[in-house]
Design a protein around this motif. Structure first.
Motif, mmCIF file in Angstrom:
data_model
loop_
_atom_site.group_PDB
_atom_site.id
_atom_site.type_symbol
_atom_site.label_atom_id
_atom_site.label_comp_id
_atom_site.label_asym_id
_atom_site.label_seq_id
_atom_site.Cartn_x
_atom_site.Cartn_y
_atom_site.Cartn_z
ATOM 1 N N UNK A 1 56.983 -17.943 27.469
ATOM 2 C CA UNK A 1 57.862 -17.743 28.620
ATOM 3 C C UNK A 1 59.328 -17.731 28.191
ATOM 4 N N UNK A 2 59.688 -18.649 27.280
ATOM 5 C CA UNK A 2 61.062 -18.690 26.779
ATOM 6 C C UNK A 2 61.424 -17.407 26.043
ATOM 7 N N UNK A 3 60.550 -16.946 25.179
ATOM 8 C CA UNK A 3 60.829 -15.723 24.411
ATOM 9 C C UNK A 3 60.906 -14.503 25.334
ATOM 10 N N UNK A 4 60.095 -14.518 26.391
ATOM 11 C CA UNK A 4 60.148 -13.401 27.334
ATOM 12 C C UNK A 4 61.504 -13.385 28.056
ATOM 13 N N UNK A 5 61.994 -14.558 28.479
ATOM 14 C CA UNK A 5 63.284 -14.623 29.158
ATOM 15 C C UNK A 5 64.433 -14.243 28.219
ATOM 16 N N UNK A 6 64.276 -14.562 26.935
ATOM 17 C CA UNK A 6 65.308 -14.225 25.960
ATOM 18 C C UNK A 6 65.197 -12.793 25.454
ATOM 19 N N UNK A 7 64.148 -12.082 25.869
ATOM 20 C CA UNK A 7 63.955 -10.710 25.418
ATOM 21 C C UNK A 7 63.542 -10.604 23.967
ATOM 22 N N UNK A 8 62.852 -11.618 23.449
ATOM 23 C CA UNK A 8 62.476 -11.618 22.037
ATOM 24 C C UNK A 8 60.994 -11.341 21.812
ATOM 25 N N UNK A 9 60.234 -11.117 22.870
ATOM 26 C CA UNK A 9 58.826 -10.786 22.694
ATOM 27 C C UNK A 9 58.682 -9.353 22.193
ATOM 28 N N UNK A 10 57.804 -9.160 21.241
ATOM 29 C CA UNK A 10 57.519 -7.817 20.739
ATOM 30 C C UNK A 10 56.100 -7.431 21.119
ATOM 31 N N UNK A 11 55.907 -6.146 21.372
ATOM 32 C CA UNK A 11 54.617 -5.624 21.813
ATOM 33 C C UNK A 11 53.922 -4.871 20.693
ATOM 34 N N UNK A 12 52.625 -5.116 20.591
ATOM 35 C CA UNK A 12 51.794 -4.453 19.590
ATOM 36 C C UNK A 12 50.519 -3.943 20.267
ATOM 37 N N UNK A 13 49.973 -2.878 19.709
ATOM 38 C CA UNK A 13 48.613 -2.463 20.042
ATOM 39 C C UNK A 13 47.757 -2.700 18.805
ATOM 40 N N UNK A 14 46.645 -3.399 18.991
ATOM 41 C CA UNK A 14 45.702 -3.643 17.907
ATOM 42 C C UNK A 14 44.419 -2.856 18.163
ATOM 43 N N UNK A 15 43.939 -2.189 17.131
ATOM 44 C CA UNK A 15 42.653 -1.494 17.171
ATOM 45 C C UNK A 15 41.764 -2.110 16.097
ATOM 46 N N UNK A 16 40.597 -2.578 16.489
ATOM 47 C CA UNK A 16 39.706 -3.308 15.588
ATOM 48 C C UNK A 16 38.395 -2.551 15.459
ATOM 49 N N UNK A 17 37.903 -2.409 14.233
ATOM 50 C CA UNK A 17 36.623 -1.741 13.994
ATOM 51 C C UNK A 17 35.927 -2.387 12.810
ATOM 52 N N UNK A 18 34.624 -2.184 12.720
ATOM 53 C CA UNK A 18 33.806 -2.763 11.642
ATOM 54 C C UNK A 18 33.198 -1.653 10.803
ATOM 55 N N UNK A 19 33.082 -1.914 9.500
ATOM 56 C CA UNK A 19 32.435 -0.992 8.575
ATOM 57 C C UNK A 19 31.338 -1.741 7.820
ATOM 58 N N UNK A 20 30.746 -1.069 6.845
ATOM 59 C CA UNK A 20 29.696 -1.706 6.050
ATOM 60 C C UNK A 20 30.237 -2.821 5.167
ATOM 61 N N UNK A 21 31.553 -2.837 4.958
ATOM 62 C CA UNK A 21 32.119 -3.825 4.034
ATOM 63 C C UNK A 21 32.880 -4.955 4.722
ATOM 64 N N UNK A 22 33.301 -4.768 5.958
ATOM 65 C CA UNK A 22 34.061 -5.822 6.604
ATOM 66 C C UNK A 22 34.716 -5.362 7.889
ATOM 67 N N UNK A 23 35.745 -6.073 8.293
ATOM 68 C CA UNK A 23 36.434 -5.827 9.563
ATOM 69 C C UNK A 23 37.830 -5.277 9.294
ATOM 70 N N UNK A 24 38.188 -4.194 9.994
ATOM 71 C CA UNK A 24 39.519 -3.610 9.912
ATOM 72 C C UNK A 24 40.280 -3.875 11.209
#
Length: 433
Positions: A93-116
């Motif tokens: 809440x403090x960071x939002x009021x100070x305008x310091x929050x940053x936005x990200x989009x995360x895309x997660x997928x799995x393969x035969x070897x692990x998690x990306x």
């Protein structure tokens, strides 16, 4: 504290966190306004060395909320007290009021070897690219669990932590530390269900053939509980939340009777595919259901800037809609709040810049994510060129991983950086940190 966290400042922060023998720690970190106990002797008090650890939680939060985002992952490892404060809703809440929050989009997928996990940061740089992290299976989370999770998983973010919710299991991905740990699974197995976060808790509905239960997950206690029962049993639905309301959108009817006349069954299927149920989390009641004007089948939906955005597929076209989900608006006269008279209104918007007469099917799937005032449309499965090839039309170079951005303020679409090639059949979520 300066904007950049150089070695001298960071060393001071690290050293200041070591316990002061003359400082009595608060009994609880659950609230930021718990203060330290000062000595009665003023002379003794003046002789105490000044450290960050000597500050009460509210002042410490004020300091930490001004730290550059790049330093937060390291600061969360300094000590347990700091880690708890950095994970508290008061910090965000403090960071939002100070305008310091940053936005990200995360895309997660799995393969035969692990998690990306691929992340895209939204800031002034229009040419931002995806950053990819890779995780090997460990003792807590096996490779088989990764595959089972991502086949029909839903992602929900609470702070900087992403919960990957599968049919029979769940893991938590910490975007700061890069660790993946197992968490408690839902009470009822679900597939292609709806999830959303309201007041720091995760809500899940639909996707269960034997139950209409709505479940609530508390990340602090790692427990699920049933809080309500949905008016409709949906499969393949999508979740969103605005102003304390959990929206269960689209999908198919579960449990249709074989004795139903085909015309009536088809009509009811269209009602499910283009409608949404509204659950008021605080009041524990269901509000009146709403339907997308013009019908169609909801293929993607999300919440952004007080609205619910819906992408619907029709026989020969796509339509893009905005639902006003703001139940209250701020009054400028007395800084109070009043009921929003526009709540529940639909508005048709400019459709995404895809080819005309493209009808999405099960081979091409989009995920919709709200990021601040933007709506991010990510093609997570399939290839539009394959649709064109099957219909005998010319190819347009629209392969997998297409990313489109809609600016709700300007009303325009633009193209973002395509998903990395290693990210396929992904689940997406927005993260604020």
């Amino acid at each position: 504290m300066s904007e950049s966290c150089n070695s001298r400042h960071f060393s001071w922060l690290m050293k200041s966190c070591f316990p002061n023998p003359k400082y009595t720690s608060p009994d609880s970190f659950s609230h930021p306004h718990s203060h330290i106990r000062l000595p009665l002797n003023v002379a003794d008090h003046c002789s105490l060395p000044t450290t960050v650890s000597s500050l009460p939680n509210d002042l410490l939060l004020e300091c930490l909320s001004r730290v550059p985002p790049s330093s937060l992952p390291a600061l969360s490892l300094v000590c347990l007290r700091w880690a708890r404060l950095l994970q508290s809703p008061y910090f965000f809440d403090l960071r939002r009021r100070l305008g310091r929050l940053e936005n990200f989009v995360f895309a997660v997928s799995a393969t035969d070897s692990g998690l990306y996990a691929a992340s895209l940061r939204f800031h002034d740089d229009a040419d931002a690219l995806w950053k990819v992290a890779f995780f090997l299976p460990n003792d807590a989370v096996s490779l088989g669990s990764f595959h089972g999770l991502l086949s029909h998983a839903r992602l929900s973010a609470v702070g900087h932590r992403i919960f990957i919710i599968g049919r029979n299991s769940m893991v938590r991905y910490d975007t700061w530390s890069g660790t993946v740990v197992a968490r408690s699974a839902m009470i009822f197995p679900r597939k292609k269900f709806a999830t959303a976060v309201v007041s720091g808790k995760i809500y899940a509905a639909g996707g269960g053939p034997r139950t209409s239960a709505v479940e609530e997950y508390n990340p602090d206690s790692d427990t699920w509980r049933v809080v309500a029962h949905a008016p409709r049993k949906r499969y393949g639905c999508i979740g969103a939340s605005v102003d304390g309301v959990f929206y269960v959108i689209g999908g198919l009817k579960i449990g249709a009777s074989v004795d139903e006349p085909s015309r009536a069954a088809n009509a009811e299927a269209h009602v499910y595919a283009s409608s949404m149920d509204l659950y008021d989390v605080e009041a524990r009641t269901w509000l009146r259901s709403r339907a997308v004007p013009g019908g169609g089948c909801v293929v993607a939906a999300c919440a952004a800037a007080g609205h619910v955005y819906v992408l619907a597929s029709h026989a020969v076209e796509l339509s893009f809609w905005r639902f006003d989900a703001r139940r209250r608006t701020t009054s400028n006269s007395n800084n109070g709040s009043s009921v929003n008279s526009g709540f529940g209104e639909w508005c048709r918007l400019k459709s995404p810049p895809l080819l005309a007469q493209v009808r999405l099917d099960c081979t091409v799937r989009f995920s919709c994510v709200g990021v601040g005032v933007k709506v991010v449309l990510v093609q997570v499965t399939g290839c539009i060129d394959d649709l064109l090839r099957r219909s005998g039309r010319g190819l347009r170079g629209l392969r997998e991983g297409l990313v489109l951005l809609y600016d709700s303020a300007g009303g325009d679409w633009s193209r973002g950086a395509d998903l990395p090639e290693v990210i396929r059949h992904a689940a997406c979520v927005s993260v604020e940190c």
